[in-house]
Design an enzyme around this catalytic site. Sequence first.
Site, PDB file in Angstrom:
ATOM      1  N   LYS A  88      33.239  38.097  36.202  1.00 38.54           N
ATOM      2  CA  LYS A  88      33.024  36.692  36.582  1.00 38.54           C
ATOM      3  C   LYS A  88      32.384  36.571  37.966  1.00 38.54           C
ATOM      4  CE  LYS A  88      37.015  35.150  39.072  1.00 38.54           C
ATOM      5  NZ  LYS A  88      37.709  33.971  39.462  1.00 38.54           N
ATOM      6  N   LYS A 130      47.583  41.876  46.043  1.00 39.53           N
ATOM      7  CA  LYS A 130      47.262  41.641  47.454  1.00 39.53           C
ATOM      8  C   LYS A 130      48.041  42.596  48.344  1.00 39.53           C
ATOM      9  CE  LYS A 130      45.541  36.923  47.378  1.00 39.53           C
ATOM     10  NZ  LYS A 130      45.662  35.576  47.913  1.00 39.53           N
ATOM     11  N   LYS A 176      33.664  34.548  44.680  1.00 42.15           N
ATOM     12  CA  LYS A 176      33.187  34.449  46.065  1.00 42.15           C
ATOM     13  C   LYS A 176      33.482  35.705  46.863  1.00 42.15           C
ATOM     14  CE  LYS A 176      36.578  30.877  46.883  1.00 42.15           C
ATOM     15  NZ  LYS A 176      37.905  31.472  46.618  1.00 42.15           N
TER      16      LYS A 176
HETATM   17  P1  ATP Z   1      38.150  35.070  44.826  1.00 45.05           P
HETATM   18  O1  ATP Z   1      36.878  35.860  44.777  1.00 45.05           O
HETATM   19  O2  ATP Z   1      38.702  34.858  46.213  1.00 45.05           O
HETATM   20  O3  ATP Z   1      39.156  35.476  43.803  1.00 45.05           O
HETATM   21  P2  ATP Z   1      36.939  33.043  43.203  1.00 45.05           P
HETATM   22  O4  ATP Z   1      35.554  32.706  43.627  1.00 45.05           O
HETATM   23  O5  ATP Z   1      37.081  33.970  42.040  1.00 45.05           O
HETATM   24  O6  ATP Z   1      37.736  33.592  44.450  1.00 45.05           O
HETATM   25  P3  ATP Z   1      39.212  31.303  42.946  1.00 45.05           P
HETATM   26  O7  ATP Z   1      39.544  30.776  44.317  1.00 45.05           O
HETATM   27  O8  ATP Z   1      40.024  32.422  42.381  1.00 45.05           O
HETATM   28  O9  ATP Z   1      37.658  31.694  42.906  1.00 45.05           O
HETATM   29  O10 ATP Z   1      39.196  30.123  41.904  1.00 45.05           O
HETATM   30  C1  ATP Z   1      39.180  28.753  42.210  1.00 45.05           C
HETATM   31  C2  ATP Z   1      38.936  28.011  40.921  1.00 45.05           C
HETATM   32  O11 ATP Z   1      37.587  28.240  40.444  1.00 45.05           O
HETATM   33  C3  ATP Z   1      39.860  28.432  39.774  1.00 45.05           C
HETATM   34  O12 ATP Z   1      40.278  27.283  39.091  1.00 45.05           O
HETATM   35  C4  ATP Z   1      38.983  29.295  38.890  1.00 45.05           C
HETATM   36  O13 ATP Z   1      39.348  29.244  37.533  1.00 45.05           O
HETATM   37  C5  ATP Z   1      37.592  28.703  39.100  1.00 45.05           C
HETATM   38  N1  ATP Z   1      36.565  29.753  38.984  1.00 45.05           N
HETATM   39  C6  ATP Z   1      36.354  30.771  39.851  1.00 45.05           C
HETATM   40  N2  ATP Z   1      35.323  31.548  39.454  1.00 45.05           N
HETATM   41  C7  ATP Z   1      34.869  31.018  38.283  1.00 45.05           C
HETATM   42  C8  ATP Z   1      33.806  31.371  37.387  1.00 45.05           C
HETATM   43  N3  ATP Z   1      33.027  32.393  37.634  1.00 45.05           N
HETATM   44  N4  ATP Z   1      33.592  30.592  36.300  1.00 45.05           N
HETATM   45  C9  ATP Z   1      34.383  29.514  36.064  1.00 45.05           C
HETATM   46  N5  ATP Z   1      35.408  29.133  36.873  1.00 45.05           N
HETATM   47  C10 ATP Z   1      35.659  29.860  37.972  1.00 45.05           C
END
Ligand code: ATP
Length: 336
Positions: free
Chosen positions: A198, A116, A201
């Site tokens: 993966k 970050k 968001k």
């Molecule tokens: P960012 O894009 O801001 O990193 P993100 O959508 O990847 O956000 P996080 O906020 O990092 O999501 O994750 C929140 C929770 O959702 C965590 O416990 C993470 O393991 C789960 N998670 C996020 N994306 C996935 C995915 N594609 N499949 C399964 N679990 C997920």
Amino acid sequence: MNTSPRKTVLTCAQPSGKLQLGNYFGAVKNWVSVIEEYDCFFGIVDQHAITMPYSPADLRKATYETLAVYLACGLDPEKCSIFAQSHVIGHTELAWILGCICPLGQLERMTQFKDKAKRQGQNVGAGLLYYPVLMAADILLYNAHAVPVGEDQKQHIEITRDLAQKFNATYSPTFNIPEPMIPQTAARIRSLQDPTSKMSKSDPNPNGCVYLLDPPSVIRKKIASAVTDSGCDICRDDENKPGISNLLEIYSASSGKSVAELEAQYQGSNYGQFKSDVADAVIALLEPIQQRYAEYTENKDYLNEVLKKGAEAAQKIAYKTLAKVYRKAGFVERPR
Ligand code: ATP
Ligand code: LTN
């Protein structure tokens, strides 16, 4: 301290960004499933959210939105405490104490901080460096036994464990050493546009990601344009057919049918029909969630009530922990 015979589970999420399908299957759905078994606390960590540049109006909106999504996904406020971090006195207070025993080098080596900070360039606030200490305080304030998180948060749980151990050794046994609770069986959902990475968001390509609040027509369009693979078999093959495998995973998680069942059902079918059925399953899963979300979001009074009840329950425990910690740290008792 928490005297309930049940173990305590705590997890928190930043009120930033809209939740996507991966967050639901990988996180929120699992939280709902542990409510019956543990004393559960779910924090909406608004104080963490200000460690990166942000707009106050957006933060306020996102806090309510996050709460309404959680309720719509089935977090029942009668069975767990959902609170805003800034409503509970103790998080930042405990973070200060823990920060005073936390080696600076360990914070500077945290992967999330480095990532970050790199993205921020010149404007790195000290709060970003301190982020893991505040997170440790979130967890230790409730003496949580288990913390449901994704793989990416493991390093933060490690530092929390280190700080708990160090506090216990420096003063006297006070904190449980919390365990990460990483679901082994949770679906891992990948991007619709790049099924080797993966679903996330913050994906710059919004077509890669199904948001929980996407309208049905958008969901249908996104799934119809999902990247598929050469050949026409609908079968799981993560290496050679990552696109179809991902859609099978999404279909299975949304419908409750196993991947094997779906493979048998779609033998000889074409990609077009399959994708349309995947979209139907996702829409059927999300429609009731979206309906409940719309109702909750209209009812600000109810959302405030949930936050009030959550903060009261959290505060009770937080005050007890804080009093104990202050006593051990050598602070004189506050005159009554
Ligand atoms: P960012 O894009 O801001 O990193 P993100 O959508 O990847 O956000 P996080 O906020 O990092 O999501 O994750 C929140 C929770 O959702 C965590 O416990 C993470 O393991 C789960 N998670 C996020 N994306 C996935 C995915 N594609 N499949 C399964 N679990 C997920
Ligand atoms: N860093 C976490 C959010 C978070 C958290 C916590 C998770 C803040 N405090 C305490 C579990 C327990 C994230 O970005 N997902």
